[in-house]
Design a protein around this motif. Structure first.
Motif, PDB file in Angstrom:
ATOM      1  N   GLY A  13      42.024 -55.298 -41.273  1.00 55.87           N
ATOM      2  CA  GLY A  13      42.174 -54.016 -40.613  1.00 55.87           C
ATOM      3  C   GLY A  13      40.973 -53.103 -40.774  1.00 55.87           C
ATOM      4  N   ILE A  14      41.170 -51.837 -40.356  1.00 58.77           N
ATOM      5  CA  ILE A  14      40.118 -50.814 -40.420  1.00 58.77           C
ATOM      6  C   ILE A  14      40.578 -49.702 -41.350  1.00 58.77           C
ATOM      7  CG2 ILE A  14      38.772 -49.140 -39.082  1.00 58.77           C
ATOM      8  CD1 ILE A  14      39.164 -50.932 -36.648  1.00 58.77           C
ATOM      9  N   HIS A  15      39.664 -49.245 -42.183  1.00 60.23           N
ATOM     10  CA  HIS A  15      39.997 -48.205 -43.152  1.00 60.23           C
ATOM     11  C   HIS A  15      39.015 -47.043 -42.989  1.00 60.23           C
ATOM     12  CE1 HIS A  15      42.549 -51.243 -44.973  1.00 60.23           C
ATOM     13  NE2 HIS A  15      41.501 -52.061 -44.993  1.00 60.23           N
ATOM     14  N   ILE A  16      39.556 -45.859 -42.714  1.00 64.56           N
ATOM     15  CA  ILE A  16      38.766 -44.637 -42.574  1.00 64.56           C
ATOM     16  C   ILE A  16      38.926 -43.839 -43.868  1.00 64.56           C
ATOM     17  CG2 ILE A  16      38.263 -42.660 -41.098  1.00 64.56           C
ATOM     18  CD1 ILE A  16      38.227 -45.316 -39.615  1.00 64.56           C
ATOM     19  N   GLN A  17      37.812 -43.508 -44.516  1.00 67.33           N
ATOM     20  CA  GLN A  17      37.861 -42.821 -45.804  1.00 67.33           C
ATOM     21  C   GLN A  17      37.015 -41.554 -45.764  1.00 67.33           C
ATOM     22  OE1 GLN A  17      36.671 -45.580 -48.867  1.00 67.33           O
ATOM     23  NE2 GLN A  17      38.304 -47.047 -48.401  1.00 67.33           N
TER      24      GLN A  17
ATOM     25  N   SER B  82      41.174 -39.480 -43.143  1.00 68.28           N
ATOM     26  CA  SER B  82      41.420 -40.755 -43.826  1.00 68.28           C
ATOM     27  C   SER B  82      42.704 -41.385 -43.310  1.00 68.28           C
ATOM     28  CB  SER B  82      41.525 -40.549 -45.343  1.00 68.28           C
ATOM     29  OG  SER B  82      40.340 -40.010 -45.877  1.00 68.28           O
ATOM     30  N   PHE B  83      42.645 -42.656 -42.939  1.00 70.69           N
ATOM     31  CA  PHE B  83      43.830 -43.440 -42.571  1.00 70.69           C
ATOM     32  C   PHE B  83      43.401 -44.892 -42.409  1.00 70.69           C
ATOM     33  CE2 PHE B  83      41.971 -42.191 -38.554  1.00 70.69           C
ATOM     34  CZ  PHE B  83      42.108 -43.301 -37.752  1.00 70.69           C
TER      35      PHE B  83
ATOM     36  N   GLY C 284      29.926 -45.505 -46.123  1.00 71.52           N
ATOM     37  CA  GLY C 284      31.054 -45.210 -46.993  1.00 71.52           C
ATOM     38  C   GLY C 284      32.191 -44.462 -46.338  1.00 71.52           C
ATOM     39  N   GLN C 285      32.289 -44.504 -44.990  1.00 72.33           N
ATOM     40  CA  GLN C 285      33.340 -43.741 -44.313  1.00 72.33           C
ATOM     41  C   GLN C 285      34.236 -44.605 -43.422  1.00 72.33           C
ATOM     42  OE1 GLN C 285      32.166 -39.486 -43.261  1.00 72.33           O
ATOM     43  NE2 GLN C 285      30.186 -40.512 -43.035  1.00 72.33           N
ATOM     44  N   VAL C 286      33.674 -45.603 -42.770  1.00 75.92           N
ATOM     45  CA  VAL C 286      34.449 -46.499 -41.903  1.00 75.92           C
ATOM     46  C   VAL C 286      34.233 -47.925 -42.391  1.00 75.92           C
ATOM     47  CG1 VAL C 286      34.847 -47.310 -39.542  1.00 75.92           C
ATOM     48  CG2 VAL C 286      34.162 -44.923 -39.943  1.00 75.92           C
TER      49      VAL C 286
ATOM     50  N   MET D 136      42.698 -33.828 -39.550  1.00 77.11           N
ATOM     51  CA  MET D 136      43.978 -34.505 -39.392  1.00 77.11           C
ATOM     52  C   MET D 136      45.047 -33.616 -40.042  1.00 77.11           C
ATOM     53  SD  MET D 136      45.000 -38.438 -40.331  1.00 77.11           S
ATOM     54  CE  MET D 136      45.088 -38.193 -42.111  1.00 77.11           C
ATOM     55  N   VAL D 137      45.831 -32.929 -39.221  1.00 73.70           N
ATOM     56  CA  VAL D 137      46.811 -31.967 -39.738  1.00 73.70           C
ATOM     57  C   VAL D 137      48.177 -32.603 -39.946  1.00 73.70           C
ATOM     58  CG1 VAL D 137      45.617 -29.984 -38.758  1.00 73.70           C
ATOM     59  CG2 VAL D 137      47.329 -31.184 -37.380  1.00 73.70           C
TER      60      VAL D 137
END
Length: 582
Positions: free
Chosen positions: A340-344, A362-363, A397-399, A555-556
């Motif tokens: 998968g893909i991880h957004i940090q 982040s998700f 370090g973000q995607v 992201m609210v």
């Protein structure tokens, strides 16, 4: 200058044997050209002698002249073929490299350079390179050979008469050189103005509907007229200089003939020359005047070509966004989406911006999940997915794709697993079939084509088109409605297999029934492994595994449809608004 010559030699070296052959035939051309006047001299002297018994020698000389002339036509043709053909191949190669280079640039480059400027560089500047490597090389070889062999022959006949001919040639060359310097300055201005004019015209043609809607014809005409006048002014100055220089060059032969008739005629009267020798010398002078005339054209070609090379080098020497990234092996590329893909803590600021448009997001998206993204206009939805599909490149370090940092991956590797149907649909001026199968190197499979047409809700409409899949869609799909273009773009994404499909507001241009059909066959039946869908329609968002709500780049809220309805805010408000409209 050295860098420009090095640039040319890099492309010409590949075709060195073509040029070697061309120069060989060019040497033969010049040798035959300077040989013919000698036989003309003998023939004229035989005629002037008028003695019986010379008929055989006369006939022999005439036949030799005819034979040499026929050979001259042949070798001259070969010299041009062998030099002009590689110039065309260099033009083709350079255009291909230029396209690949332009395709490697990111958003920043296209924000700074208009489409018209880029098209002008690809067409006009590369055409200048072709002229140098073809016509320019031919003329340089011709000039060097002619100005070395021909003056030698003339000097052998009469050193004094040769000096008389050299003086006007030197004076004319000095005048031409000064004129060329002024011409180069205006050539640069002409090229820059043409690029700006091309940009304006393409911009106004693309936005023709806006110009009509707001009735701003005058404004558009004024802008184009201003650029046209600037282009006209630069072109007129070049034409003025050429109208002065070219007559000097073209009349050089006449000037030399006058000198030769006057001085050479005295030689004949004094018995230093025969009539045949004077005729031979005039023929040499004619051969000498053509290279000097060609010198003016060569200077123009090289000056304009070098200006174009400078423009080309600014593109070819610029680094693409992926030039320093190493491509993944095929085995690793196929496994890119396995985890998968991880957004940090994603933060992103545009190259020309002064504040982040995405902040601390982040998700994760796992294989098999359908994720919805919603929010107000300008909340950052498209920017977020463009950071995932590598249209935009966030910092390290973000995607992450599994454990691989997206910042270290090439965009083409990412896009083998991530397919995007964007808001701005683009169709090529081609058939529907070719637009859908554009991304595949193999031919269109009829069964696969029919499958994606059905899933994208285009089957009924396609059946009503006179030529079905062979129907031409026109420039940018102008023959189709907005919804039809959107669905063909969707069919294109479905035709080429991928792990993750991004749908950026693709349901906005379709009616309710079509939307329901698309939701069932794309979201419901999972036509691809994972999906990200950007939409504000609840009928779409309620089918997802979870949704993300963005507001001003943050992201609210995050959760499934039912969880988000329990929270106050945009998500619940948009449901209430849509229910009220129904």
């Amino acid at each position: 200058m050295f860098s420009k010559l090095k640039f040319l030699l890099r492309y010409m070296h590949k075709y060195r044997w073509w040029y070697t052959g061309g120069i060989f035939f060019l040497v033969l051309t010049v040798w035959i050209s300077v040989t013919i006047p000698g036989f003309i001299q003998k023939t004229v002297d035989l005629i002037a002698g008028g003695r019986a018994g010379n008929e055989e020698d006369f006939t022999q000389n005439v036949l030799i002249i005819v034979g040499l002339a026929a050979t001259l036509i042949l070798v001259r043709t070969f010299s041009r073929i062998l030099i002009f053909f590689p110039a065309r191949l260099i033009e083709r190669k350079l255009k291909g490299e230029m396209f690949n280079k332009l395709a490697s640039f990111g958003k920043a480059y296209y924000d700074q350079n208009s489409t018209g400027t880029i098209i002008s560089r690809v067409n006009n500047d590369i055409n200048g390179v072709r002229m140098i490597t073809g016509f320019g090389i031919l003329q340089v070889g011709n000039i060097l050979l002619s100005l070395s062999i021909t003056p030698y022959k003339m000097w052998e006949m009469s050193p004094a008469l040769t000096l008389y001919c050299v003086v006007p040639m030197v004076l004319i060359f000095i005048v031409v050189r000064i004129g060329m310097r002024v011409m180069v300055k205006n050539t640069r201005r002409k090229i820059n103005t043409l690029q700006n004019l091309s940009g304006k015209i393409i911009s106004f043609l693309t936005g023709n509907n806006v110009i009509k809607s707001y009735n701003i014809y005058g404004h558009a005409e004024e802008k184009v007229h201003k650029q046209s006048l600037s282009y006209y002014d630069a072109t007129l100055k070049i034409s003025w200089i050429r109208s002065f220089i070219m007559p000097l060059l073209s009349n050089l032969g006449q000037i030399l003939k006058i000198i030769i008739f006057f001085a050479g005629g005295m030689y004949v009267i004094n018995g230093q020359f025969t009539i045949g020798e004077l005729t031979e010398y005039i023929a040499y002078a004619a051969l000498l005047s053509y290279p000097v005339m060609g010198l003016g054209w060569v200077l123009t070609v090289f000056q304009q070509g070098f200006v174009g090379i400078s423009s080309i080098q600014t593109i070819m020497e610029r680094k693409g966004v992926d030039d320093e990234r190493v491509p993944l092996p095929a085995a690793e590329k196929n496994k890119l989406f396995e985890e998968g893909i991880h957004i940090q803590k994603l933060n992103y600021t545009f190259h020309n911006g002064d504040r982040p448009v995405l902040k601390d997001i982040s998700f994760s998206i796992l294989p098999g999940q359908v994720v919805g993204i919603t929010g107000k206009v300008g909340a950052g939805k498209t920017t977020l997915v463009n950071c995932i599909n590598a249209y935009l490149r966030p910092e390290k370090g973000q995607v992450f794709f599994g454990e691989k940092d997206a910042a270290t991956l090439r965009a083409e590797d990412i896009r083998t697993v991530v397919k995007t149907v964007s808001q701005e649909v683009f169709l090529f001026s081609d058939t529907i079939e070719n637009n859908i199968g554009f991304a595949t190197e193999k031919g269109i499979r009829a069964d696969r084509f029919e499958e994606v047409i059905y899933k994208s809700a285009m089957a009924d409409e396609l059946s009503r088109f006179p030529r079905h899949g062979k129907t031409m869609v026109g420039e940018k799909g102008i023959m189709l409605s907005g919804g039809q273009k959107q669905r063909i773009s969707l069919a294109r994404a479905l035709y080429t297999p991928g792990e993750l499909l991004i749908l950026d507001d693709v349901f906005s241009a379709v009616d309710t029934n079509t939307e329901r059909f698309l939701i069932q066959h794309i979201l419901g039946n999972r036509s691809v492994k994972s999906i990200i869908v950007i939409s504000n329609r609840m009928s779409v968002l309620e089918k997802t595994d979870f949704n993300i709500v963005l507001e001003e780049g943050r992201m609210v809220a995050k959760g499934n449809h039912h969880d988000l309805l329990k929270q106050p805010g945009f998500y619940r408000d948009i449901l209430t608004l849509q229910q009220t409209k129904q």
